[in-house]
Design a protein around this motif. Structure first.
Motif, short mmCIF file in Angstrom:
data_model
loop_
_atom_site.label_atom_id
_atom_site.label_comp_id
_atom_site.label_asym_id
_atom_site.label_seq_id
_atom_site.Cartn_x
_atom_site.Cartn_y
_atom_site.Cartn_z
N SER A 48 -0.43 -4.22 -0.42
CA SER A 48 -1.53 -4.70 -1.06
C SER A 48 -1.42 -5.99 -1.71
N ALA B 211 -9.23 -2.48 -7.01
CA ALA B 211 -8.26 -1.62 -7.96
C ALA B 211 -9.22 -1.06 -9.08
N LYS C 178 -8.90 -7.03 -6.73
CA LYS C 178 -9.38 -6.69 -8.25
C LYS C 178 -10.73 -5.44 -8.05
N ARG D 67 -8.98 2.91 -4.99
CA ARG D 67 -7.88 2.09 -5.77
C ARG D 67 -6.40 2.56 -5.23
#
Lengths: 153, 403
Positions: free
Chosen positions: A58, A73, A70, A78
């Motif tokens: 990733s 995550a 982002k 995530r």
């Protein structure tokens, strides 16, 4: 003995076959065969050489798609690497340059791989029975309703 | 989507050993089964098998020639297949294949040669040009057909049968061993597996020969020997009883022990394998032929030849299906158990096309018969008139002997 001549010829022929086989075998058995077990040990290095890594992880995606990374995550996906749903990095980028658009699988089968109801999965894991979910969703795209990068529903 | 039931591991839902792995024991089964028929004549002196002895040997040979094809098709890289022959070892059952396959193939080749030697020489003597060179080379340059030489051939055939029978049994027993030796799978892991495979191989081999014998006799306008059909039906019945007894014994034992494996195996047999095991293997493939053959064997004296031949043929046809479904239920059935033993994987449906598809499987089954036809062109299966052949003597009571 005279009448058994053909038997001796057959035995001689067999002997010739055995000799050819034994001699031929020394050429046919690869050099590194048996070094660490009944397989060709050189093959390990050969396979490694002809198969460069396809996945980049990733972080490598984040080099260009920092915003996307982002968002992922922060969401429920995530722990799911980008390349789990998308194709491996090598299909998209080679030697640091973009070579093709990243293939996107929009089918429900991709999502169902993890989210179809199977008793073997932990009970708390989000799972659906395809035939019952929203009155049957088999064949429709899950991502019409769910955001794949940060699913909430 | 694959259909999964019970507590199955989600990352382990596919069947990897395909239709080709079903075809592999099916085809090797004919090799061993047909050889048993030859051995019954050459080794045990069962005279009633004489009319099929050569056909059986040729059948065994033709099936042997393509026995590796299903594995090659499954694995790909056919060019590497020879490696298993040059690097045999004993740490893997599959790698022992090199030794067993080549050993048995040599025995089979030698037996074919000794059986056909007289005819090879006679053909060489009769022909001219390339054909003569070919048959002279096949005869290895010796044209000795004296009674002493033929007696030596006869003894050699007997000796080779004596080695060939255990070799054929081992060749097929080891196929069962490959499955029986997989301790992680309760549907496979049983010492009975090699025995069951071997006995069902005998069933498939004899059943095939019952059909082949009658078809070739019809095509060649030869009479169908009554004793031969009777004897084959009797032996077929015997091997069928043994096979089904052991197949059931394995299951009954599991059920009686009520072992943990039984919970999932009972589910497997009543859901995924309901049709192929209960309907095809046990009822249509075992019970029905058992009754048909029982009629042939026990009511022999009252049966018209036509009725006997038809009953034996129908039973044989069903048994060919039974043995195939047995291979299917073992190979595919074993893979439907999830490694959790609490759930079942999705069922397996072979594709129609493709390297491991249904069409290729059918082609594989047809190929040995094409080879058999070629074999018959080169080395005629039906012996040319020979003074020792009883069928060419003036028949004493043709009405009694023939159908």
């Amino acid at each position: 003995m005279e009448s058994a001549r053909h038997v001796f010829r057959v035995l001689f022929l067999l002997l010739v076959v055995v000799v050819i086989f034994s001699v031929g075998r020394t050429f046919l058995v690869p050099k590194s065969y048996g070094a660490y077990g009944p397989y060709r040990f050189d093959n390990v290095a050969e396979q490694a050489a002809i198969r460069p890594p396809q996945h980049g992880g990733s972080a490598s995606c984040g080099a260009c798609h920092a915003e996307r990374l982002k968002a992922v995550a922060a969401g429920a996906h995530r722990r799911v690497g980008c390349e789990v749903c998308h194709a491996p990095l090598a299909r998209h980028v080679q030697d640091g340059a973009r070579i093709a658009a990243m293939p996107v699988d929009r089918s429900f089968t991709l999502c169902a791989r993890c989210h179809r109801r199977i008793e073997g999965r932990p009970a708390a894991f989000p799972q659906i029975v395809l035939a019952q979910h929203q009155g049957g969703v088999e064949g429709t795209a899950c991502i019409d309703c769910h955001a794949p990068h940060s699913p909430k529903l | 989507m694959p259909e999964i039931s019970g507590y199955a591991f989600p990352n382990d839902v596919h069947v990897h050993w395909s239709l080709m792995i079903v075809m592999y024991p099916y085809i090797t089964g004919f090799v061993a089964g047909a050889f048993i028929v030859t051995a019954l004549y050459h080794l045990f002196g069962k005279k009633e098998f004489e009319p099929v002895a050569r056909l059986a040997l040729a059948t065994s040979f033709c099936f042997m020639a393509i026995a590796t094809f299903p594995l090659n098709l499954h694995l790909g890289h056919a060019e590497r297949a020879f490696n298993v022959v040059v690097t045999p070892h004993f740490s893997s059952a599959m790698a022992g294949f090199g030794l067993l396959y080549s050993g048995y193939f040599v025995i089979l080749l030698l037996e074919v040669w000794f059986v056909y030697r007289r005819e090879i020489i006679e053909t060489a003597r009769r022909s001219r040009g390339v054909k003569r060179v070919f048959y002279a080379a096949l005869a290895l340059g010796t044209y000795d057909t004296s009674p002493e030489a033929l007696e030596i051939d006869h003894r050699a055939v007997k000796l080779l049968s004596a080695f060939g029978l255990p070799a054929a049994c081992m060749l097929h027993g080891y196929v069962g061993f490959i499955f029986g030796g997989i301790k992680a799978n309760p549907w496979w892991s049983t010492p009975l597996m090699p025995v069951i495979f071997l006995l069902s191989a005998a069933v498939s081999g004899i059943a095939l020969l019952v059909l082949l014998y009658q078809v070739t006799a019809k095509l060649g306008r030869r009479p169908i020997e009554r004793e031969t059909v009777q004897a084959m039906a009797r032996w077929l019945w015997f091997f069928l009883i043994l096979t089904v007894t052991l197949e059931l014994l394995e299951i009954v034992l599991l059920a009686y022990e009520n072992s943990d494996a039984w919970h999932i195996i009972s589910q497997l047999l009543t859901t995924r394998l309901e049709f192929s095991f209960i309907s095809v293997q046990m009822i249509g493939g075992s019970l029905v032929p058992f009754i048909l053959l029982a009629i042939v064997v026990t009511m022999n004296a009252y049966l018209h030849d036509r009725v006997r031949n038809t009953l034996a043929s129908v039973a044989s046809l069903l048994l060919l299906v039974q043995v195939f479904s047995m291979r299917w239920n073992v190979v595919i059935g074993g893979q439907l158990l999830s490694k959790s033993f609490r759930g079942l994987r999705s069922g397996y449906q072979p594709s129609l096309f493709g390297r491991e598809g249904v069409i290729v499987a059918i082609a594989l089954f047809v190929l040995p018969f094409v080879l058999l036809w070629v074999f018959d062109r080169v080395l005629p299966i039906e012996p040319a008139a020979a003074p020792s052949d009883p069928r060419h003597e003036p028949a004493a009571e043709p009405a009694r002997r023939t159908a």
